[in-house]
Write a protein that holds these residues in place. Structure first.
Motif, PDB file in Angstrom:
ATOM      1  N   UNK A 530       0.256   5.238   2.248  1.00  4.91           N
ATOM      2  CA  UNK A 530      -1.017   4.101   1.625  1.00  4.91           C
ATOM      3  C   UNK A 530      -0.737   3.270   2.257  1.00  4.91           C
ATOM      4  N   UNK A 531      -1.284   1.777   2.558  1.00  8.57           N
ATOM      5  CA  UNK A 531      -1.232   0.871   2.747  1.00  8.57           C
ATOM      6  C   UNK A 531      -1.354  -0.291   2.105  1.00  8.57           C
ATOM      7  N   UNK A 532       0.401   0.013   1.696  1.00 16.18           N
ATOM      8  CA  UNK A 532       1.236  -1.262   0.656  1.00 16.18           C
ATOM      9  C   UNK A 532       2.415  -1.530   0.530  1.00 16.18           C
ATOM     10  N   UNK A 533       2.796  -2.575   0.176  1.00 20.01           N
ATOM     11  CA  UNK A 533       3.950  -3.747   0.304  1.00 20.01           C
ATOM     12  C   UNK A 533       4.822  -3.159  -0.261  1.00 20.01           C
ATOM     13  N   UNK A 534       5.731  -1.948  -0.320  1.00 19.71           N
ATOM     14  CA  UNK A 534       6.708  -1.828  -0.754  1.00 19.71           C
ATOM     15  C   UNK A 534       8.332  -2.156  -0.371  1.00 19.71           C
TER      16      UNK A 534
END
Length: 676
Positions: A530-534
């Motif tokens: 998923x496109x996510x800022x981790x």
């Protein structure tokens, strides 16, 4: 038997004893020192003595092996065609396609007649509403014009399939996925000449389809106006590296305000979509401009553009005149190729593109040894462990981000050789009639298969590459790495070769694909795809500092005698993956060698053979025209810089070849960069 057939295909690469099959000393240029130019040292004699075949734009390890695989596919297709109805369903599908494509007399006799329904619909479209409606009609058949549309994973919820609208519709430089807006606006002399030749090419294609000279010239100018307007509202290729630039999820109901005047309800019905609530309007600026263009551009311009794009899409199936004109521009002008490939090669390429898993089933059954898959899977796990060690040891990444990076690495899935479940072709019916109709049937079949995915769970086991392909890939949304059977051969991999050769060959490719999960694009997707800022803010800043140094390093490199600089922003993901892939593969080799004697072969230590094998797989010759094209659109750096660039940053390489401070193959101080 299968392994014997495989070895017969690759025997030309296996010079010397089996243990040193990946390294060919006769290719070395002994007048150059490894410390000065390692690429030239390993490949210089090959580069000097090898000519690019007249039907190729480029001649390098990948194309050499791909051409060899083509011979195997040729035999398979010939046998399938000879069997006819007596063969299996898959053999008949492949055989009918191949036979129709090889019947050049029938193709010439049919000409554009099989496409007349599509061309007539285009000619009848006069109003903006009709122009947009005919695009829906063409899209429903799998013919892409104007813009990109289809079903794919939701970038922020990759387990679900949603409808996506994307910028597209351009014909330069090749009319495919590498179409590039800058070709329409660059002001250098060559770009201006290409645009003039492109308009002339469009005019010739329109004339071949039956338009008189004046109408063809006017139509070509109109089609170019449409494409230039589409290019003007398109994002540059480098900007598309940021996945957030292509993610704008909206309600279907909001499309009307963002693209005024377009009947999307009619379009969705035409392409076979039922009711749905939201979609990804990937490039809002493009579609705002596109909607305005539909309303304001003359119908005659749109008619010429649509006719041209249909003709271009099917040119290889419309007869000798169309095929030669298509070749003259796209292969000759753009890539510098001197002559067409033999017809059977062109048809096999089309079969691999359109019936990849059908042809691939037959290829794997006959040419792929199971032991190759087992050995490479072990290399994958060795590389996974080595990359995990690297992540844990990073001084620039904080503990919370490391934990998530390790979780992502552990979640990588591996697709090796061929799919566990083959694509079902039972709904696709081909025959030995007009070749272009078989092409249309495949396009329509794939369109329906794509549309049927809407709202369904994402099948992350599905392959995007065909088994005979000589390549590998990483998918950020599936968080998976793929290695088709086609690449699992020398010089990349030999089950009987020493570890150093295999880790320097396929091992660095594995490391490269794994590192893509943590490059400037891949790092933006989490373990679930998923496109996510981790990332923590601090770790992201540290990564960006290092990535910027990679961009600067490669932006300083040139080709064509120093006249053309590489595009560091465009190529940064591949350069980061090369740098990380070599380092991780080398560490994995060290683990594999623990407790084993480190014997020299031909005077080379295992560490030296590792780097020799790596440099060997990137030997690369390109025609000047092709080199210019690739610098503009290819996210990969040319072969020489894929060797010189990464290795000049690696202490492990310096130690293996005693590279002193100040040598060309040793970057130092602030110029040196390590990320993974």
């Amino acid at each position: 038997m299968r392994s014997l057939k495989l070895l017969s295909l690759v025997s030309a690469c296996a010079l010397g004893s089996v243990a040193r099959a990946e390294i060919t000393p006769t290719n070395f240029d002994r007048t150059v020192k490894p410390q000065g130019d390692f690429y030239q040292f390993v490949n210089g004699t090959w580069l000097k003595n090898t000519a690019i075949p007249a039907d190729q734009a480029r001649w390098h390890t990948f194309t050499i092996l791909a051409e060899r695989n083509m011979e195997a596919l040729h035999q398979i297709a010939e046998r399938a065609a000879a069997k006819g109805p007596a063969g299996t369903a898959i053999e008949q599908l492949v055989g009918d396609f191949y036979a129709s494509g090889m019947d050049e007399a029938a193709i010439n006799a049919a000409g554009i007649t099989p496409l007349q329904p599509q061309l007539d619909r285009i000619a009848a479209a006069k109003s903006p509403a009709e122009i947009f409606a005919v695009m829906g009609y063409l899209h429903a058949q799998g013919i892409r014009v104007g813009f990109g549309a289809g079903v794919g994973p939701d970038a922020k919820n990759s387990s679900v399939q949603i409808f996506q609208l994307r910028q597209a519709g351009l014909g330069l430089p090749s009319g495919g996925r590498d179409s590039d807006r800058d070709y329409y606006f660059n002001t250098d002399e060559r770009s201006q000449k290409i645009r003039a030749q492109y308009v002339a090419h469009i005019a010739k294609m329109l004339a071949l389809s039956g338009w008189d000279a004046a109408a063809a010239q006017a139509g070509a100018a109109g089609a170019m106006r449409i494409e230039t307007a589409l290019a003007e509202v398109s994002l540059p290729r480098a900007a598309l590296r940021n996945p957030y630039a292509s993610y704008h999820k909206i309600a279907v109901a909001d499309l009307a305000t963002k693209t005024p005047g377009l009947d999307w309800a009619g379009y969705f019905q035409a392409v076979g979509l039922g009711k749905f609530q939201e979609l990804n309007l990937a490039h809002p600026k493009f579609f705002a401009g596109f909607a305005q263009l539909v309303q304001e551009a003359p119908a005659a311009d749109w008619q010429a553009y649509l006719r041209w794009r249909v003709l271009s899409s099917f040119a290889p199936a419309l007869g000798t005149a169309f095929e030669e004109e298509n070749f003259n521009f796209y292969s000759g002008v753009i890539a510098g190729v001197k002559e067409r490939k033999p017809r059977w090669r062109r048809i096999i390429t089309a079969a691999d593109n359109g019936l990849g898993e059908a042809l691939g089933q037959l290829y794997v059954a006959e040419y792929f040894p199971p032991e190759a898959k087992t050995r490479v899977l072990k290399l994958v796990e060795d590389l996974r462990a080595a990359l995990g060690d690297r992540i844990r040891a990073l001084e620039w990444m904080d503990a919370p981000t490391k934990e998530k990076a390790l979780a992502k690495l552990a979640a990588f899935s591996v697709k090796m050789g061929y799919p566990d479940k083959w694509q079902d072709y039972s709904a696709l019916k081909l025959d030995r009639g007009p070749y272009v109709l078989n092409q249309l049937r495949i396009a329509h079949y794939e369109q329906k298969r794509n549309i049927a995915r809407l709202g369904q769970p994402t099948d992350k086991t599905e392959w995007s590459m065909t088994p005979p392909t000589v390549n590998a890939s990483y998918s950020p949304q599936a968080n998976s790495i793929t290695f088709p059977a086609g690449i699992l051969q020398p010089p990349f991999f030999d089950p009987k070769a020493d570890d150093a050769s295999n880790y320097g060959g396929i091992g660095t490719v594995i490391g490269h694909e794994m590192t893509h999960g943590f490059d400037d694009q891949g790092r933006r997707f989490d373990a679930a795809g998923n496109l996510a800022d981790w990332w923590s803010k601090e770790s992201a800043e540290e990564f960006n500092k290092r990535a910027a140094k990679v961009v600067a390093q490669f932006s300083g490199y040139t080709v064509l005698d120093g006249t053309l600089h590489l595009k560091g922003e465009l190529t940064q993901g591949e350069n980061i993956a090369d740098l990380g892939g070599v380092k991780v593969a080398f560490l994995a080799l060290q683990k594999a060698l623990e407790g084993k004697p480190r014997e020299k072969i031909d005077g080379w230590t295992p560490e030296q053979r590792f780097f020799l094998s790596y440099a060997n797989i990137w030997r690369d010759l390109q025609r000047p025209e092709e080199q210019r094209r690739r610098v503009n659109v290819d996210p990969h750096s040319p072969g020489q810089w894929r060797v010189r660039g990464p290795l000049s940053n690696l202490e492990e390489f310096w130690a293996a070849f005693d590279v002193p401070e100040g040598a060309p193959m040793r970057r130092s101080g602030d110029a040196r960069v390590t990320i993974w």
